[in-house]
Structure formats: structure tokens, C-alpha cells
Design a protein around this motif. Structure first.
Motif, mmCIF file in Angstrom:
data_model
loop_
_atom_site.group_PDB
_atom_site.id
_atom_site.type_symbol
_atom_site.label_atom_id
_atom_site.label_comp_id
_atom_site.label_asym_id
_atom_site.label_seq_id
_atom_site.Cartn_x
_atom_site.Cartn_y
_atom_site.Cartn_z
ATOM 1 N N LEU A 15 0.843 -1.302 0.033
ATOM 2 C CA LEU A 15 -0.084 -0.039 -0.107
ATOM 3 C C LEU A 15 1.012 1.364 0.044
ATOM 4 O O LEU A 15 0.314 2.146 0.446
ATOM 5 C CB LEU A 15 -0.837 -0.108 1.174
ATOM 6 N N GLY A 16 2.296 1.062 -0.234
ATOM 7 C CA GLY A 16 3.051 2.169 -0.434
ATOM 8 C C GLY A 16 2.773 3.330 -1.481
ATOM 9 O O GLY A 16 2.841 4.580 -1.217
ATOM 10 N N ALA A 17 1.911 2.727 -2.380
ATOM 11 C CA ALA A 17 1.478 3.700 -3.814
ATOM 12 C C ALA A 17 0.372 4.678 -3.095
ATOM 13 O O ALA A 17 0.239 5.656 -3.834
ATOM 14 C CB ALA A 17 1.005 2.762 -4.658
ATOM 15 N N ILE A 18 -0.187 4.482 -1.968
ATOM 16 C CA ILE A 18 -1.303 5.416 -1.589
ATOM 17 C C ILE A 18 -0.779 6.154 -0.510
ATOM 18 O O ILE A 18 -1.612 6.912 0.251
ATOM 19 C CB ILE A 18 -2.555 4.713 -1.264
ATOM 20 N N GLY A 19 0.560 6.172 0.067
ATOM 21 C CA GLY A 19 1.098 6.823 0.836
ATOM 22 C C GLY A 19 1.225 6.131 2.514
ATOM 23 O O GLY A 19 1.626 6.875 3.487
ATOM 24 N N LEU A 20 1.132 5.038 2.239
ATOM 25 C CA LEU A 20 1.304 4.291 3.789
ATOM 26 C C LEU A 20 2.769 3.593 3.796
ATOM 27 O O LEU A 20 3.246 3.057 2.811
ATOM 28 C CB LEU A 20 0.318 3.312 3.935
ATOM 29 N N ASP A 21 3.664 3.909 5.010
ATOM 30 C CA ASP A 21 4.590 3.177 5.020
ATOM 31 C C ASP A 21 4.296 1.748 5.711
ATOM 32 O O ASP A 21 3.279 1.337 6.032
ATOM 33 C CB ASP A 21 5.652 3.744 6.163
ATOM 34 N N GLU A 22 5.284 0.887 6.074
ATOM 35 C CA GLU A 22 5.023 -0.330 6.414
ATOM 36 C C GLU A 22 4.342 -0.578 7.601
ATOM 37 O O GLU A 22 3.659 -1.443 7.748
ATOM 38 C CB GLU A 22 6.438 -1.277 6.450
ATOM 39 N N ARG A 23 4.835 0.249 8.594
ATOM 40 C CA ARG A 23 4.109 0.042 9.724
ATOM 41 C C ARG A 23 2.561 0.380 9.683
ATOM 42 O O ARG A 23 1.591 -0.140 10.235
ATOM 43 C CB ARG A 23 4.695 1.047 10.862
ATOM 44 N N GLN A 24 2.352 1.836 8.982
ATOM 45 C CA GLN A 24 0.954 2.091 8.824
ATOM 46 C C GLN A 24 -0.160 0.886 8.261
ATOM 47 O O GLN A 24 -1.150 0.689 8.588
ATOM 48 C CB GLN A 24 0.797 3.273 8.164
ATOM 49 N N GLU A 25 0.638 0.272 7.271
ATOM 50 C CA GLU A 25 0.059 -0.858 6.557
ATOM 51 C C GLU A 25 -0.228 -2.035 7.530
ATOM 52 O O GLU A 25 -1.436 -2.620 7.329
ATOM 53 C CB GLU A 25 0.985 -1.124 5.209
ATOM 54 N N SER A 26 0.580 -2.352 8.214
ATOM 55 C CA SER A 26 0.571 -3.410 9.111
ATOM 56 C C SER A 26 -0.640 -3.020 10.131
ATOM 57 O O SER A 26 -1.319 -4.180 10.674
ATOM 58 C CB SER A 26 1.825 -3.763 9.939
ATOM 59 N N THR A 27 -0.716 -1.843 10.587
ATOM 60 C CA THR A 27 -1.703 -1.529 11.453
ATOM 61 C C THR A 27 -3.056 -1.731 11.139
ATOM 62 O O THR A 27 -3.884 -2.092 11.607
ATOM 63 C CB THR A 27 -1.471 -0.132 12.229
ATOM 64 N N TYR A 28 -2.963 -1.317 9.770
ATOM 65 C CA TYR A 28 -4.274 -1.224 9.094
ATOM 66 C C TYR A 28 -4.957 -2.809 8.524
ATOM 67 O O TYR A 28 -6.128 -3.187 9.098
ATOM 68 C CB TYR A 28 -4.398 -0.500 7.600
ATOM 69 N N ARG A 29 -3.973 -3.562 8.330
ATOM 70 C CA ARG A 29 -4.203 -4.803 8.182
ATOM 71 C C ARG A 29 -4.824 -5.538 9.506
ATOM 72 O O ARG A 29 -5.647 -6.261 9.508
ATOM 73 C CB ARG A 29 -3.016 -5.813 7.715
ATOM 74 N N ALA A 30 -4.020 -5.374 10.652
ATOM 75 C CA ALA A 30 -4.405 -6.044 11.687
ATOM 76 C C ALA A 30 -5.649 -5.334 12.176
ATOM 77 O O ALA A 30 -6.523 -6.023 12.581
ATOM 78 C CB ALA A 30 -3.385 -5.327 13.008
ATOM 79 N N LEU A 31 -5.969 -4.138 12.159
ATOM 80 C CA LEU A 31 -7.521 -3.563 12.284
ATOM 81 C C LEU A 31 -8.557 -3.951 11.596
ATOM 82 O O LEU A 31 -9.538 -4.253 11.887
ATOM 83 C CB LEU A 31 -7.202 -1.980 12.321
ATOM 84 N N VAL A 32 -8.221 -4.295 10.282
ATOM 85 C CA VAL A 32 -9.062 -4.871 9.253
ATOM 86 C C VAL A 32 -9.399 -6.391 10.060
ATOM 87 O O VAL A 32 -10.629 -6.898 9.844
ATOM 88 C CB VAL A 32 -8.541 -4.937 7.989
#
Length: 330
Positions: free
Chosen positions: A2-19
Motif C-alpha cells: 500500500l506504499g503507492a497510496i502513501g502508507l509506510d510499512e508500519r501503517q500498513e501493518s496497523t491497518y491490516r491488523a485492524l481489518v
């Protein structure tokens, strides 16, 4: 991803966990991610700004994931719109450049680049901007550019850019040189070796070339040469060196081996037969369960092996060599 939409690795991991859990408190989410709570909260705030997470209205401190199909879809649509605007701007600038450069001045055809960082950056630009082919002569130890630090080459080959590279034999005596050579051959690059080369040289899409100006003892500098008679001369130089050089390939053990390229293997012959039967590259790839770029690269390799420049010539060459049965011809 999801880096293409401006998320770094930590933010992506947080979103995936929340989902995955739907909703969670900061403390629970931090424990799940093995992160400090302040960092987890910062990641959630970033997700909130992107519309990917929101604080629960029914419970203070609880965060809820936005539905990916809706939230990510909106972000991707925005990215596509911005990309389309950038492409339009690039097209307009290119048209303006062509209009201004109809009769370019001599000094506009040659650009001098000075300093290791500038030379390295321009070298990467040449490769990242290539759309079809990169040709290169590689001599000795690099001054400003090191192959191990250059991911642009791998990115270009992934896009389908063809590489034709001639290396000086001395490069084979360097451990780093061997490693980079094996990696290049593994990416289906065409590599040859020569005893001595007249200069370092990189040519992108037969439209832009780069040659060094100084040796290891001075500050690195290079000339970037645009379409001109000088560029045509450099292209002729490369082609002459290419014809006189010996092919390199990977042997059965995955090591670099010198000598003529081996004949087509079974997969090559299947691809040829299906193409000569009238199938498209995409249909062949689907039929043989191969990637489209794999099919196209193998066809380019067969053309190189045959010494031809068109697929029609490749077909005749295949029949003459007995690579395919003549009964397949309609």
C-alpha cells in the motif's frame, strides 16, 4: 503493497491488523503488533487522515477499520486521477520540448554532468526512463556507479526493457563483478565479454547516451548525449563491439559460462510452434502457463540466437534449422 497510496510499512501493518479484528483499543492493537502504544496511535492517526480508520463514537479510545473496498477504492481512484494529470502534463511538456528543439543548438545536444552523486543520479534516470532497450559497455571498476547499489536495472527488466551488455574481461576477475553478472544473466539480460573495451558507455532507447569524461583519479564527470550524429556514432561503436564479443550464459550449475548460446530448449520450441500456428503472445503464455514477458523475452532470445531482426525472419530461420516441423505451416 500500500506504499503507492502513501502508507509506510508500519501503517500498513496497523491497518491490516485492524481489518482482521474489525475494531480495537490502542493498547490491544499495540500488543498485537508488538509496538509501543505511542507509535501505534501515530499510525492510527495517519490512517484516520487517509480515511482508513476512525475512532468509535460509542467507546472512547476504540478504533474501527474502514471497509477496504470503499476506503482503498477511493484512494486508488484519487491516485489514478493524479497520475492521469501527471501524464497529461508530461505529454504537454514533451510536445513543448519537441517544438522548441526542432533545430536544437549544438550545446543543447550534449550535457555535462559533474560529481559522483550527479553522475550516479543521471545514470539511474537513463535506466528508469528506458522503455525498450538499454545497451552498455562496462569496463573495470566503476567510479561513480556501482551495480550492487543500482536497483533500476532490475526494475527496468521487470518492465520488459531489453539489456545488451558487453563487459571487459577484467571484470570477471572481480568477485563483485561475477555476482552482478550472474544476477544479470538470471534476469535474461544478453551479456557478452570482450578482451578490451574503448570506453564505458550506456545508451537508452537509441535516443540518449552517457559516456565518462574522467578516470579514477579525478572528480567523476560524464557527457549525456542526445539524438545527433555523435549519438549515431556511439550506436555504431556499440554494435561493432557487440558483434565481435563472445556470449556469456548461465551453465547448468547457475554459474557464468563463456561460449556460443545453446540452441532452443523444449519450451522455446513450443513457443515457436504456437506462434507459427498463428497464436498471439498472450495466447501462447496462457497455453503454456508462462508469463507474457517470459514469452516475449524468449522470442527476443531466439531472434538474437538466429541473428535476425524480425519475427518473420525468425520463422524462416526456425524452418531452415529444423526447430519446428514444416507441416505446421499453413
Amino acid at each position: 503493497m500500500l506504499g503507492a497510496i502513501g502508507l509506510d510499512e508500519r501503517q500498513e501493518s496497523t491497518y491490516r491488523a485492524l481489518v482482521a479484528i474489525g475494531a480495537a483499543d490502542v493498547a490491544d492493537l499495540a500488543h498485537r503488533l508488538a509496538l509501543p502504544e505511542p507509535e501505534t496511535e501515530r499510525a492510527l492517526r495517519k490512517l484516520e487522515r487517509h480515511g482508513l480508520a476512525a475512532q468509535s463514537s460509542s467507546r472512547t479510545g476504540r478504533w474501527v477499520a474502514a471497509p477496504p473496498g470503499v476506503a482503498l477504492g477511493a484512494l486508488l481512484t484519487q491516485q489514478r486521477h493524479e497520475l492521469e494529470r501527471a501524464e497529461l502534463a508530461a505529454a504537454l511538456l514533451a510536445e513543448e520540448y519537441r517544438a522548441e528543439a526542432t533545430e536544437p543548438a549544438v550545446h543543447d545536444l550534449v550535457e555535462m554532468v559533474t560529481g559522483a552523486a550527479a553522475v550516479s543520479h543521471r545514470f539511474l534516470q537513463l535506466q528508469l526512463g528506458a522503455g525498450q532497450e538499454v545497451c552498455a559497455l562496462v569496463t573495470g571498476r566503476p567510479v561513480a556507479v556501482t551495480g550492487g547499489d543500482n536497483e533500476a536495472e532490475a526494475q527496468a527488466t521487470d518492465r520488459g526493457v531489453t539489456y545488451r551488455v558487453v563487459i571487459e574481461r577484467d571484470v570477471l576477475s572481480e568477485p563483485a563483478g561475477i555476482g552482478e553478472l550472474v544476477a544479470a544473466l538470471g534476469r535474461d539480460e544478453q551479456v557478452r565479454v570482450a578482451e578490451r573495451l574503448p570506453t564505458k558507455l550506456v545508451i537508452a532507447d537509441r535516443a540518449l547516451a552517457m559516456v565518462p569524461l574522467t578516470g579514477p583519479s579525478a572528480e567523476p564527470a560524464a557527457l549525456v548525449i542526445h539524438a545527433s550524429g555523435l549519438l549515431e556514432s556511439l550506436l555504431s561503436l556499440f554494435e561493432a563491439v557487440w558483434r565481435e564479443s563472445r556470449p556469456l550464459r548461465l551453465d547448468g550449475r547457475g554459474a557464468a559460462a563463456e561460449g556460443e548460446l545453446p540452441g532452443p530448449d523444449g519450451t522455446d520450441l513450443e513457443i515457436l510452434s504456437l506462434l507459427l500456428a498463428g497464436m498471439t503472445d498472450a495466447s501462447v503464455a496462457k497455453q503454456l502457463d508462462l508469463g507474457l514477458r517470459t514469452v516475449q523475452r524468449r522470442v527476443k532470445g531466439l531472434m538474437e540466437l538466429s541473428g535476425v531482426t524480425t519475427r518473420l525472419q525468425l520463422g524462416w530461420h526456425a524452418y531452415e534449422r529444423g526447430w519446428v516441423a514444416r507441416e505446421l505451416r499453413k
